[in-house]
Design an enzyme around this catalytic site. Structure first.
Site, PDB file in Angstrom:
ATOM      1  N   TYR A  18      -2.178 -11.383  -5.611  1.00  0.00           N
ATOM      2  CA  TYR A  18      -1.637 -10.191  -4.957  1.00  0.00           C
ATOM      3  C   TYR A  18      -1.274  -9.143  -6.009  1.00  0.00           C
ATOM      4  O   TYR A  18      -1.624  -7.971  -5.877  1.00  0.00           O
ATOM      5  CB  TYR A  18      -0.416 -10.563  -4.105  1.00  0.00           C
ATOM      6  CG  TYR A  18       0.140  -9.403  -3.315  1.00  0.00           C
ATOM      7  CD1 TYR A  18      -0.352  -9.092  -2.056  1.00  0.00           C
ATOM      8  CD2 TYR A  18       1.161  -8.607  -3.829  1.00  0.00           C
ATOM      9  CE1 TYR A  18       0.149  -8.032  -1.321  1.00  0.00           C
ATOM     10  CE2 TYR A  18       1.679  -7.543  -3.112  1.00  0.00           C
ATOM     11  CZ  TYR A  18       1.162  -7.263  -1.858  1.00  0.00           C
ATOM     12  OH  TYR A  18       1.656  -6.201  -1.147  1.00  0.00           O
ATOM     13  N   HIS A  22      -3.119  -5.350  -6.778  1.00  0.00           N
ATOM     14  CA  HIS A  22      -2.371  -4.095  -6.800  1.00  0.00           C
ATOM     15  C   HIS A  22      -2.400  -3.444  -8.183  1.00  0.00           C
ATOM     16  O   HIS A  22      -2.388  -2.220  -8.281  1.00  0.00           O
ATOM     17  CB  HIS A  22      -0.934  -4.301  -6.311  1.00  0.00           C
ATOM     18  CG  HIS A  22      -0.846  -4.335  -4.824  1.00  0.00           C
ATOM     19  ND1 HIS A  22      -1.151  -5.459  -4.091  1.00  0.00           N
ATOM     20  CD2 HIS A  22      -0.529  -3.373  -3.934  1.00  0.00           C
ATOM     21  CE1 HIS A  22      -1.017  -5.182  -2.810  1.00  0.00           C
ATOM     22  NE2 HIS A  22      -0.637  -3.918  -2.678  1.00  0.00           N
ATOM     23  N   TYR A  41       6.018   4.804  -3.876  1.00  0.00           N
ATOM     24  CA  TYR A  41       5.790   3.608  -3.067  1.00  0.00           C
ATOM     25  C   TYR A  41       5.985   2.388  -3.957  1.00  0.00           C
ATOM     26  O   TYR A  41       5.313   2.240  -4.967  1.00  0.00           O
ATOM     27  CB  TYR A  41       4.361   3.672  -2.517  1.00  0.00           C
ATOM     28  CG  TYR A  41       3.955   2.631  -1.512  1.00  0.00           C
ATOM     29  CD1 TYR A  41       4.773   1.593  -1.101  1.00  0.00           C
ATOM     30  CD2 TYR A  41       2.687   2.696  -0.954  1.00  0.00           C
ATOM     31  CE1 TYR A  41       4.360   0.665  -0.172  1.00  0.00           C
ATOM     32  CE2 TYR A  41       2.249   1.771  -0.014  1.00  0.00           C
ATOM     33  CZ  TYR A  41       3.089   0.753   0.369  1.00  0.00           C
ATOM     34  OH  TYR A  41       2.676  -0.168   1.286  1.00  0.00           O
ATOM     35  N   TRP A  76      -9.336  -1.995   2.412  1.00  0.00           N
ATOM     36  CA  TRP A  76      -8.235  -2.578   1.640  1.00  0.00           C
ATOM     37  C   TRP A  76      -7.573  -3.712   2.430  1.00  0.00           C
ATOM     38  O   TRP A  76      -7.291  -4.776   1.890  1.00  0.00           O
ATOM     39  CB  TRP A  76      -7.218  -1.501   1.267  1.00  0.00           C
ATOM     40  CG  TRP A  76      -6.056  -2.041   0.489  1.00  0.00           C
ATOM     41  CD1 TRP A  76      -4.794  -2.282   0.959  1.00  0.00           C
ATOM     42  CD2 TRP A  76      -6.035  -2.412  -0.898  1.00  0.00           C
ATOM     43  NE1 TRP A  76      -3.998  -2.771  -0.047  1.00  0.00           N
ATOM     44  CE2 TRP A  76      -4.736  -2.866  -1.198  1.00  0.00           C
ATOM     45  CE3 TRP A  76      -7.005  -2.399  -1.908  1.00  0.00           C
ATOM     46  CZ2 TRP A  76      -4.375  -3.315  -2.464  1.00  0.00           C
ATOM     47  CZ3 TRP A  76      -6.635  -2.839  -3.169  1.00  0.00           C
ATOM     48  CH2 TRP A  76      -5.332  -3.288  -3.432  1.00  0.00           C
ATOM     49  N   TRP A  77      -7.336  -3.481   3.716  1.00  0.00           N
ATOM     50  CA  TRP A  77      -6.726  -4.529   4.527  1.00  0.00           C
ATOM     51  C   TRP A  77      -7.609  -5.768   4.570  1.00  0.00           C
ATOM     52  O   TRP A  77      -7.107  -6.886   4.481  1.00  0.00           O
ATOM     53  CB  TRP A  77      -6.465  -4.025   5.941  1.00  0.00           C
ATOM     54  CG  TRP A  77      -5.340  -3.040   6.045  1.00  0.00           C
ATOM     55  CD1 TRP A  77      -4.369  -2.776   5.118  1.00  0.00           C
ATOM     56  CD2 TRP A  77      -5.076  -2.180   7.135  1.00  0.00           C
ATOM     57  NE1 TRP A  77      -3.512  -1.817   5.570  1.00  0.00           N
ATOM     58  CE2 TRP A  77      -3.919  -1.421   6.808  1.00  0.00           C
ATOM     59  CE3 TRP A  77      -5.691  -1.967   8.354  1.00  0.00           C
ATOM     60  CZ2 TRP A  77      -3.378  -0.487   7.669  1.00  0.00           C
ATOM     61  CZ3 TRP A  77      -5.151  -1.023   9.212  1.00  0.00           C
ATOM     62  CH2 TRP A  77      -4.006  -0.301   8.879  1.00  0.00           C
TER      63      TRP A  77
END
Length: 104
Positions: A18, A22, A41, A76-77
Site C-alpha cells: 500500500y 502511494h 491530502y 486507481w481503485w
C-alpha cells in the site's frame, strides 16, 4: 475551504505494498486530485487495526463528487482493490469521521 476526513480498511499483510503504491502515485492521478480541488491530502495508518485515516482539504469550488466517474480514478481503485476493503465498483469503503475538535 473545507476538511473531509474518513476511515478506510486495509487487508492483512499489505502495508508495504500500500505504501509503495502511494509512493509511486501516478502523475495523472495526482493532477486529477489537484484539478478536482483536493489539496493537503494525508493518509495515516493505525498498524494495530490496519485502519487508514484520511484527511483532505477541499477548495470551495471542488469537484470531488465527479471523481467516481473519472477513468483515472476507476483505474486507481482497480489497482488498489486487492489491498483494501472495497465496494462493488472497487471504490474503497469509507467511513466518515466527523470533526469533534480543531485547534487553529
Amino acid at each position: 475551504m473545507s476538511i473531509h476526513a474518513f476511515r478506510m480498511q486495509l487487508k492483512p499483510g499489505v502495508i508495504d505494498e500500500y505504501r509503495a503504491r502511494h509512493d509511486a502515485i501516478w502523475p495523472e492521478l495526482s493532477a486529477l486530485l489537484t484539478e478536482s480541488g483536493i489539496y493537503d491530502y494525508s493518509i495515516f495508518l493505525d498498524e494495530a487495526t490496519l485502519s487508514l485515516f484520511a484527511v483532505l482539504r477541499l477548495t470551495e469550488d471542488n469537484a470531488r463528487d465527479t471523481l467516481p466517474d473519472h477513468p483515472v480514478m476507476k483505474r486507481w481503485w482497480d489497482h488498489m482493490a486487492p489491498l483494501m476493503e472495497v465496494e462493488a465498483d472497487n471504490r474503497p469503503r469509507e467511513w466518515p469521521l466527523p470533526l469533534i475538535f480543531h485547534h487553529a
